[in-house]
Design a protein around this motif. Structure first.
Motif, PDB file in Angstrom:
ATOM      1  N   ARG A  17      37.559 -38.397 -17.702  1.00  0.00           N
ATOM      2  CA  ARG A  17      36.945 -39.713 -17.546  1.00  0.00           C
ATOM      3  C   ARG A  17      37.915 -40.638 -16.809  1.00  0.00           C
ATOM      4  N   PRO A  18      37.408 -41.748 -16.254  1.00  0.00           N
ATOM      5  CA  PRO A  18      38.322 -42.715 -15.633  1.00  0.00           C
ATOM      6  C   PRO A  18      39.409 -43.193 -16.589  1.00  0.00           C
ATOM      7  N   SER A  19      39.062 -43.373 -17.873  1.00  0.00           N
ATOM      8  CA  SER A  19      40.061 -43.824 -18.838  1.00  0.00           C
ATOM      9  C   SER A  19      41.173 -42.792 -19.012  1.00  0.00           C
ATOM     10  N   TYR A  20      40.820 -41.507 -18.965  1.00  0.00           N
ATOM     11  CA  TYR A  20      41.839 -40.453 -19.079  1.00  0.00           C
ATOM     12  C   TYR A  20      42.763 -40.473 -17.875  1.00  0.00           C
ATOM     13  N   LEU A  21      42.199 -40.592 -16.675  1.00  0.00           N
ATOM     14  CA  LEU A  21      43.011 -40.601 -15.460  1.00  0.00           C
ATOM     15  C   LEU A  21      43.940 -41.821 -15.431  1.00  0.00           C
ATOM     16  N   MET A  22      43.424 -42.965 -15.849  1.00  0.00           N
ATOM     17  CA  MET A  22      44.260 -44.166 -15.855  1.00  0.00           C
ATOM     18  C   MET A  22      45.376 -44.051 -16.892  1.00  0.00           C
ATOM     19  N   THR A  23      45.063 -43.440 -18.041  1.00  0.00           N
ATOM     20  CA  THR A  23      46.084 -43.276 -19.077  1.00  0.00           C
ATOM     21  C   THR A  23      47.186 -42.345 -18.609  1.00  0.00           C
ATOM     22  N   VAL A  24      46.807 -41.250 -17.950  1.00  0.00           N
ATOM     23  CA  VAL A  24      47.811 -40.333 -17.393  1.00  0.00           C
ATOM     24  C   VAL A  24      48.674 -41.055 -16.365  1.00  0.00           C
ATOM     25  N   PHE A  25      48.029 -41.806 -15.495  1.00  0.00           N
ATOM     26  CA  PHE A  25      48.750 -42.510 -14.436  1.00  0.00           C
ATOM     27  C   PHE A  25      49.789 -43.464 -15.010  1.00  0.00           C
ATOM     28  N   PHE A  26      49.374 -44.325 -15.925  1.00  0.00           N
ATOM     29  CA  PHE A  26      50.298 -45.328 -16.473  1.00  0.00           C
ATOM     30  C   PHE A  26      51.364 -44.681 -17.356  1.00  0.00           C
ATOM     31  N   SER A  27      50.993 -43.628 -18.079  1.00  0.00           N
ATOM     32  CA  SER A  27      51.985 -42.937 -18.902  1.00  0.00           C
ATOM     33  C   SER A  27      53.090 -42.335 -18.032  1.00  0.00           C
ATOM     34  N   ALA A  28      52.703 -41.704 -16.935  1.00  0.00           N
ATOM     35  CA  ALA A  28      53.694 -41.100 -16.042  1.00  0.00           C
ATOM     36  C   ALA A  28      54.536 -42.163 -15.340  1.00  0.00           C
ATOM     37  N   ILE A  29      53.920 -43.285 -14.985  1.00  0.00           N
ATOM     38  CA  ILE A  29      54.674 -44.384 -14.366  1.00  0.00           C
ATOM     39  C   ILE A  29      55.733 -44.895 -15.330  1.00  0.00           C
ATOM     40  N   ILE A  30      55.326 -45.102 -16.583  1.00  0.00           N
ATOM     41  CA  ILE A  30      56.273 -45.594 -17.597  1.00  0.00           C
ATOM     42  C   ILE A  30      57.414 -44.598 -17.797  1.00  0.00           C
ATOM     43  N   ALA A  31      57.057 -43.302 -17.897  1.00  0.00           N
ATOM     44  CA  ALA A  31      58.093 -42.289 -18.090  1.00  0.00           C
ATOM     45  C   ALA A  31      59.034 -42.236 -16.890  1.00  0.00           C
ATOM     46  N   SER A  32      58.501 -42.335 -15.686  1.00  0.00           N
ATOM     47  CA  SER A  32      59.330 -42.273 -14.476  1.00  0.00           C
ATOM     48  C   SER A  32      60.300 -43.445 -14.409  1.00  0.00           C
ATOM     49  N   LEU A  33      59.801 -44.641 -14.665  1.00  0.00           N
ATOM     50  CA  LEU A  33      60.667 -45.813 -14.620  1.00  0.00           C
ATOM     51  C   LEU A  33      61.705 -45.762 -15.734  1.00  0.00           C
ATOM     52  N   GLY A  34      61.315 -45.266 -16.889  1.00  0.00           N
ATOM     53  CA  GLY A  34      62.271 -45.152 -17.985  1.00  0.00           C
ATOM     54  C   GLY A  34      63.385 -44.177 -17.686  1.00  0.00           C
ATOM     55  N   MET A  35      63.039 -43.023 -17.107  1.00  0.00           N
ATOM     56  CA  MET A  35      64.069 -42.045 -16.750  1.00  0.00           C
ATOM     57  C   MET A  35      64.928 -42.547 -15.606  1.00  0.00           C
ATOM     58  N   ARG A  36      64.309 -43.215 -14.643  1.00  0.00           N
ATOM     59  CA  ARG A  36      65.056 -43.714 -13.484  1.00  0.00           C
ATOM     60  C   ARG A  36      66.120 -44.713 -13.902  1.00  0.00           C
ATOM     61  N   SER A  37      65.814 -45.543 -14.912  1.00  0.00           N
ATOM     62  CA  SER A  37      66.778 -46.544 -15.377  1.00  0.00           C
ATOM     63  C   SER A  37      67.583 -46.083 -16.582  1.00  0.00           C
ATOM     64  N   GLY A  38      67.328 -44.853 -17.048  1.00  0.00           N
ATOM     65  CA  GLY A  38      68.079 -44.322 -18.169  1.00  0.00           C
ATOM     66  C   GLY A  38      67.725 -44.929 -19.509  1.00  0.00           C
ATOM     67  N   GLN A  39      66.527 -45.484 -19.650  1.00  0.00           N
ATOM     68  CA  GLN A  39      66.108 -46.130 -20.890  1.00  0.00           C
ATOM     69  C   GLN A  39      65.278 -45.145 -21.730  1.00  0.00           C
ATOM     70  N   THR A  40      65.894 -44.567 -22.716  1.00  0.00           N
ATOM     71  CA  THR A  40      65.232 -43.572 -23.547  1.00  0.00           C
ATOM     72  C   THR A  40      64.042 -44.161 -24.299  1.00  0.00           C
ATOM     73  N   ALA A  41      64.169 -45.409 -24.756  1.00  0.00           N
ATOM     74  CA  ALA A  41      63.081 -46.032 -25.510  1.00  0.00           C
ATOM     75  C   ALA A  41      61.809 -46.152 -24.671  1.00  0.00           C
TER      76      ALA A  41
END
Length: 349
Positions: free
Chosen positions: A126-150
């Motif tokens: 569903r669109p909601s699933y695709l958007m959730t995957v997108f934002f989850s991966a964005i958050i994980a990428s930015l967190g790893m890029r800045s070294g923020q485990t939380a």
């Protein structure tokens, strides 16, 4: 107290046959008449008996057009419904009583139908699933890029790949090809989107390839395999007992979302070798989660339709895991140090 209320509707001509079945499965039941020459039975039984009651009802009345049944959870009942070894119900007196191990692992497990119901919506793209995957991966990428485990943990709590992953293990356990195809397709689409989302971050901001949160996703160590196996087993154990989906999501997402995001980040930043390492970590984690998940479902007494097919699937996952682990050993022994050195050279460190 793990008690279920089962509502059964069927023609009044079938009551004698139904009551003989209920006497073997239920602690209490009540009968009431409803319009249309139908009878309604309300039954109380322990959660562990729900699976076998529904299975026998389907076998006996599945071809009756007006037959239907519903299952609900009971928070409290009085008098209380207790069970011990002396009072437990047996489906057939000729069958041996369950062992202590079977009682321990199967007592609080949800029935197969309840497990299906819990993940059915998450297997649909569903669109909601695709958007959730997108934002989850964005958050994980930015967190790893800045070294923020939380921040990375925040992406795990969103857990968009939870449903398809559990659906894949559940389908393999009970031998349901239709559910397996739906789960596999949804998981594949979500995985590709997670890589693309990571690539957007990698192309948009400056990336230090030696940040530990990113670098740790480029190599597989024995501890990573142990973590993935534990995530799969613990996640399935919690899911099959109706635990919070957020709790289960953290257990499984820890092994899936970050490697996919790291793959996209490294690809877009121009480090294909590191991206390959992150994708390899995702692959071995996925195999571990499914192998451990199937084994845990079986340990809890989830009934396969075909033991040969289920055993074959588990054997294939195990064989793939052995092959990937062998590759891990060779890669760790020969390539990790050189990979770090090449990343240092490419990044100018």
């Amino acid at each position: 107290m793990s008690v279920r209320l089962v509502e059964i509707f069927l023609p009044d001509t079938e009551t004698v046959r139904l009551e003989s079945i209920l006497a073997r499965h239920c602690r209490r039941y009540w009968r009431g008449t409803v319009p249309g020459e139908q009878e309604r039975y309300s039954c109380l039984l322990q959660q562990r008996y729900t699976e076998r009651l529904l299975k026998e009802l389907e076998a006996e009345f599945g071809d009756v057009p007006s037959f239907s049944t519903y299952v609900g959870q009971i928070e409290a009942a009085y008098p209380p419904i207790y069970e011990n070894r002396e009072s437990e119900l047996r489906l057939d007196e000729s069958e041996p009583p369950p062992s202590r191990l079977e009682r321990f692992f199967s007592r609080d497990r949800l029935s197969t139908d309840e497990l299906y119901d819990d993940i059915a919506d998450s297997l649909i793209i569903r669109p909601s699933y695709l958007m959730t995957v997108f934002f989850s991966a964005i958050i994980a990428s930015l967190g790893m890029r800045s070294g923020q485990t939380a921040v990375v943990i925040g992406a795990m709590i969103i857990a968009p790949l939870l449903g398809p992953t559990l659906g894949l293990a559940l389908a393999a356990t009970i031998g349901n090809a239709r559910v397996g195809i739906k789960a596999g397709t949804t998981l594949a689409v979500g995985s590709v989107l997670a890589v693309i989302s990571g690539a957007i971050v990698g192309a948009s901001v400056t990336i230090d390839p030696l940040v530990p949160e990113l670098l740790n996703r480029t190599v597989v160590q024995p501890a990573d395999i142990a973590l993935s196996l534990a995530c799969g087993a613990a996640g399935v154990l919690a899911f099959s007992r109706g635990s919070s989906m957020t709790l289960v999501g953290v257990m499984i997402a820890v092994a899936l979302v970050p490697p996919l995001s790291a793959t996209g980040v490294y690809l877009a930043a121009g480090y294909p070798e590191a991206a390959g390492g992150a994708l390899y970590l995702f692959a071995i984690n996925l195999v571990c989660v499914n192998a451990a998940g199937i084994a845990t479902f079986l340990l809890q007494g989830l009934p396969p339709k075909d033991w040969r097919a289920t055993g074959g699937i588990l054997a294939v996952w195990t064989l793939v895991l052995i092959l990937l682990a062998s590759m891990m050993a060779c890669r760790f022994a020969l390539g990790f140090a050189s990979l770090v050195e090449r990343l240092q050279t490419l990044s100018g460190v």
